[in-house]
Write a protein that holds these residues in place. Structure first.
Motif, PDB file in Angstrom:
ATOM      1  N   GLY A 239      24.041  99.160  -7.231  1.00 54.58           N
ATOM      2  CA  GLY A 239      25.457  99.080  -7.550  1.00 54.58           C
ATOM      3  C   GLY A 239      25.605  98.540  -8.957  1.00 54.58           C
ATOM      4  O   GLY A 239      24.720  98.717  -9.793  1.00 54.58           O
ATOM      5  N   ARG A 240      26.697  97.852  -9.203  1.00 54.66           N
ATOM      6  CA  ARG A 240      26.913  97.279 -10.535  1.00 54.66           C
ATOM      7  C   ARG A 240      27.627  95.939 -10.418  1.00 54.66           C
ATOM      8  O   ARG A 240      28.319  95.666  -9.421  1.00 54.66           O
ATOM      9  CB  ARG A 240      27.735  98.228 -11.411  1.00 54.66           C
ATOM     10  N   LEU A 241      27.435  95.112 -11.409  1.00 53.91           N
ATOM     11  CA  LEU A 241      28.184  93.862 -11.534  1.00 53.91           C
ATOM     12  C   LEU A 241      29.255  94.095 -12.576  1.00 53.91           C
ATOM     13  O   LEU A 241      28.948  94.467 -13.710  1.00 53.91           O
ATOM     14  CB  LEU A 241      27.264  92.722 -11.967  1.00 53.91           C
ATOM     15  N   ASP A 242      30.531  93.897 -12.196  1.00 58.59           N
ATOM     16  CA  ASP A 242      31.600  94.111 -13.174  1.00 58.59           C
ATOM     17  C   ASP A 242      32.071  92.788 -13.752  1.00 58.59           C
ATOM     18  O   ASP A 242      31.781  91.712 -13.223  1.00 58.59           O
ATOM     19  CB  ASP A 242      32.762  94.906 -12.564  1.00 58.59           C
ATOM     20  N   ILE A 243      32.809  92.861 -14.840  1.00 60.49           N
ATOM     21  CA  ILE A 243      33.168  91.672 -15.612  1.00 60.49           C
ATOM     22  C   ILE A 243      34.102  90.745 -14.842  1.00 60.49           C
ATOM     23  O   ILE A 243      34.066  89.527 -15.025  1.00 60.49           O
ATOM     24  CB  ILE A 243      33.797  92.079 -16.975  1.00 60.49           C
ATOM     25  N   THR A 244      34.934  91.303 -13.952  1.00 54.93           N
ATOM     26  CA  THR A 244      35.824  90.456 -13.161  1.00 54.93           C
ATOM     27  C   THR A 244      35.015  89.575 -12.215  1.00 54.93           C
ATOM     28  O   THR A 244      35.222  88.357 -12.151  1.00 54.93           O
ATOM     29  CB  THR A 244      36.821  91.309 -12.357  1.00 54.93           C
ATOM     30  N   ALA A 245      34.083  90.182 -11.468  1.00 57.29           N
ATOM     31  CA  ALA A 245      33.248  89.407 -10.550  1.00 57.29           C
ATOM     32  C   ALA A 245      32.407  88.391 -11.317  1.00 57.29           C
ATOM     33  O   ALA A 245      32.250  87.241 -10.886  1.00 57.29           O
ATOM     34  CB  ALA A 245      32.349  90.346  -9.748  1.00 57.29           C
ATOM     35  N   ALA A 246      31.877  88.799 -12.470  1.00 54.84           N
ATOM     36  CA  ALA A 246      31.051  87.898 -13.277  1.00 54.84           C
ATOM     37  C   ALA A 246      31.854  86.689 -13.752  1.00 54.84           C
ATOM     38  O   ALA A 246      31.378  85.547 -13.693  1.00 54.84           O
ATOM     39  CB  ALA A 246      30.469  88.649 -14.470  1.00 54.84           C
ATOM     40  N   SER A 247      33.072  86.926 -14.202  1.00 56.90           N
ATOM     41  CA  SER A 247      33.921  85.827 -14.686  1.00 56.90           C
ATOM     42  C   SER A 247      34.245  84.861 -13.552  1.00 56.90           C
ATOM     43  O   SER A 247      34.234  83.635 -13.748  1.00 56.90           O
ATOM     44  CB  SER A 247      35.209  86.388 -15.297  1.00 56.90           C
ATOM     45  N   GLU A 248      34.538  85.390 -12.379  1.00 64.72           N
ATOM     46  CA  GLU A 248      34.829  84.534 -11.232  1.00 64.72           C
ATOM     47  C   GLU A 248      33.612  83.697 -10.853  1.00 64.72           C
ATOM     48  O   GLU A 248      33.744  82.500 -10.556  1.00 64.72           O
ATOM     49  CB  GLU A 248      35.273  85.380 -10.039  1.00 64.72           C
ATOM     50  N   LEU A 249      32.434  84.295 -10.878  1.00 63.59           N
ATOM     51  CA  LEU A 249      31.214  83.562 -10.531  1.00 63.59           C
ATOM     52  C   LEU A 249      30.921  82.460 -11.541  1.00 63.59           C
ATOM     53  O   LEU A 249      30.510  81.354 -11.171  1.00 63.59           O
ATOM     54  CB  LEU A 249      30.033  84.525 -10.441  1.00 63.59           C
ATOM     55  N   VAL A 250      31.136  82.747 -12.821  1.00 59.38           N
ATOM     56  CA  VAL A 250      30.907  81.728 -13.857  1.00 59.38           C
ATOM     57  C   VAL A 250      31.916  80.596 -13.720  1.00 59.38           C
ATOM     58  O   VAL A 250      31.564  79.408 -13.811  1.00 59.38           O
ATOM     59  CB  VAL A 250      30.980  82.361 -15.261  1.00 59.38           C
ATOM     60  N   ASN A 251      33.188  80.941 -13.485  1.00 61.74           N
ATOM     61  CA  ASN A 251      34.212  79.907 -13.308  1.00 61.74           C
ATOM     62  C   ASN A 251      33.890  79.017 -12.111  1.00 61.74           C
ATOM     63  O   ASN A 251      34.043  77.791 -12.182  1.00 61.74           O
ATOM     64  CB  ASN A 251      35.591  80.557 -13.124  1.00 61.74           C
ATOM     65  N   GLU A 252      33.457  79.634 -11.018  1.00 64.20           N
ATOM     66  CA  GLU A 252      33.100  78.864  -9.829  1.00 64.20           C
ATOM     67  C   GLU A 252      31.911  77.951 -10.108  1.00 64.20           C
ATOM     68  O   GLU A 252      31.857  76.816  -9.625  1.00 64.20           O
ATOM     69  CB  GLU A 252      32.773  79.809  -8.670  1.00 64.20           C
ATOM     70  N   PHE A 253      30.961  78.450 -10.899  1.00 65.74           N
ATOM     71  CA  PHE A 253      29.789  77.640 -11.228  1.00 65.74           C
ATOM     72  C   PHE A 253      30.191  76.383 -11.993  1.00 65.74           C
ATOM     73  O   PHE A 253      29.763  75.269 -11.651  1.00 65.74           O
ATOM     74  CB  PHE A 253      28.796  78.449 -12.056  1.00 65.74           C
ATOM     75  N   TYR A 254      31.029  76.548 -13.023  1.00 63.57           N
ATOM     76  CA  TYR A 254      31.408  75.386 -13.826  1.00 63.57           C
ATOM     77  C   TYR A 254      32.309  74.433 -13.049  1.00 63.57           C
ATOM     78  O   TYR A 254      32.229  73.207 -13.221  1.00 63.57           O
ATOM     79  CB  TYR A 254      32.064  75.833 -15.130  1.00 63.57           C
TER      80      TYR A 254
END
Length: 445
Positions: A239-254
């Motif tokens: 599949g693919r990782l899109d920028i919306t999911a990536a941004s949410e994951l980074v925000n959750e990490f911080y």
């Protein structure tokens, strides 16, 4: 235009007509799902459930997906069983994956049966990965063509459908393995007979399904693409990782890092039950108490010195505070570097040298300033020298601890953001007190 959140929270908490579904619908008209999710998290439990009951069923799923797990669970428990069939009517695999930790087993089964056959396959595929692996969060909506496809094939594919945040067509071989990617912008204007292989990107990162979700997300953010392919160990396109999911994951990490620094969970509800919040925080308070007793024990070793020179007791908080702040600055820098993969065995020595130099410069400057202040405060030259050297020693020690503590914790597979600050504070307190009171015993008595 969205009404300011504090005003809307006040309205729902104080308005006696808040239990009127029609009034709730009117107040929330035009607000998006994220705004309503944030509003619900901001309300005490009683008004939260009341507002939730007034929200149309066809919106409840998307709102639940946008919420943190703790406040979400309260609403799930408050929802009658008969409503879930309607709520799950349009559920997709990624929604169920997001809600997985919050739903009881019977609702997971109900939601799974509501998925169509393709979505069930996607859910099973994603469930093979842990929630901290990027394969768990991939988007299955892709533009895919075989290696022998031409521009005309790409244009035909684009005319049918372009998923959100999709700026490339992935090319695969006959075995389904990812081979290359073509930007959509390169297809427009190219002759229809041209092979897509001639237009491929020279380099596009391919993420592995078992890659850490935060690391993969940061890689996408730096890549210049709106999405990146995700492959398995055999190079099969998943599949693919899109920028919306990536941004949410980074925000959750911080957010997780910030909350972990206080020993708390990023999903904790503002209005969680008192017993639950107290239980979650008790362990952290207990650990802090043990470290405080340890520091106090070291102070007790110099009881006689403190009785003779009261000024030392007055100035002790200054020594501890300066070391703690200096150490936390270094600790924060190193924790961030570890999270981004920037700190390794190759550069740890250079980092240590740099932080020692910074600690030495700041230590000398502030040691002199504090020594002068102590002299004029207590008119005691010896006391000025004692605190001057203690401050210098503690700030340098704090720099060393600020580098080594998070690195060692990371190697032990312990989150340095969670426990690093407690260990660091203990080290700087003990070093500062022993240095200050020890020098005081030698020089002032």
């Amino acid at each position: 235009m969205a009404e300011p959140l504090p005003e809307l929270v006040e309205e729902f908490v104080s308005n006696p007509q808040v239990d009127d579904p029609a009034a709730i619908l009117t107040t929330l008209a035009g607000q998006d799902d994220i705004y309503i999710a944030t509003l619900l998290e901001s309300l005490p439990v009683g008004p939260r459930v009341t507002v939730w009951e007034g929200i149309p069923r066809d919106r409840k799923l998307n709102i639940l997906v946008e919420m943190r797990s703790d406040p979400r669970e309260i609403l799930i428990d408050a929802t009658p069983d008969g409503e879930w069939t309607a709520i799950f009517a349009d559920i997709e695999a990624e929604d169920l994956l997001e809600l997985l930790d919050s739903l009881p087993n019977k609702l997971i089964e109900l939601a799974f049966t509501a998925l169509d056959e393709q979505q069930q396959k996607h859910f099973k595929a994603a469930s093979q990965f842990k929630d901290n692996e990027i394969g768990h969060w991939i988007n299955y909506g892709m533009l895919v063509l075989p290696l022998n496809a031409k521009v005309r094939d790409g244009l035909r594919l684009i005319r049918r459908n372009v998923p959100s945040h999709c700026d490339t067509i992935f090319l695969i071989n006959r075995s389904g393995q990812f081979s290359a990617a073509v930007r959509l912008t390169r297809i427009f204007g190219s002759p229809e007979h041209v092979s897509l292989v001639e237009l491929t990107e020279e380099s596009i990162p391919a993420l592995k399904g078992k890659d850490d979700s935060t690391t993969a997300s940061l890689q996408l953010q730096r890549s210049g693409f709106a999405s990146l392919p995700v492959i398995d160990e055999n190079n099969q396109l998943l599949g693919r990782l899109d920028i919306t999911a990536a941004s949410e994951l980074v925000n959750e990490f911080y957010e997780r890092q910030v909350m972990a620094s206080a020993g708390m969970d990023e999903d904790e509800d503002l209005f969680a039950p008192v017993a639950k919040s107290a239980r979650n925080r008790a362990l952290w308070l207990g650990i802090n108490l043990l470290t405080a007793f340890l520091a106090s024990w070291f102070i007790g070793l110099f009881e006689a010195t403190l009785q003779e020179v009261v000024a030392l007791a007055v100035l002790m908080p200054v020594v501890a505070s300066m070391g703690g702040i200096a150490g936390s600055q270094t600790l924060t820098l190193i924790v961030r570097g570890l999270a981004l993969g920037q700190v390794s065995n190759a550069n740890i020595k250079a980092l240590m040298v740099k932080e020692l130099k910074v600690g030495g410069v700041n230590g000398i400057i502030w040691a002199i300033i504090i020594g002068i202040v102590a002299y004029f405060w207590f008119t005691n030259v010896a006391l000025g020298f004692v605190i001057c050297f203690a401050i210098l020693f503690n700030i340098v020690a704090a720099a060393i601890a600020g580098v080594f503590v998070p690195v060692v914790l990371d190697k032990l597979k312990i989150d340095p953001a969670l426990s690093g600050s407690v260990i660091l504070t203990t080290v700087t307190d003990i070093v500062g007190f022993v240095a200050f009171l020890g020098l005081g015993s030698l020089i002032l008595l």
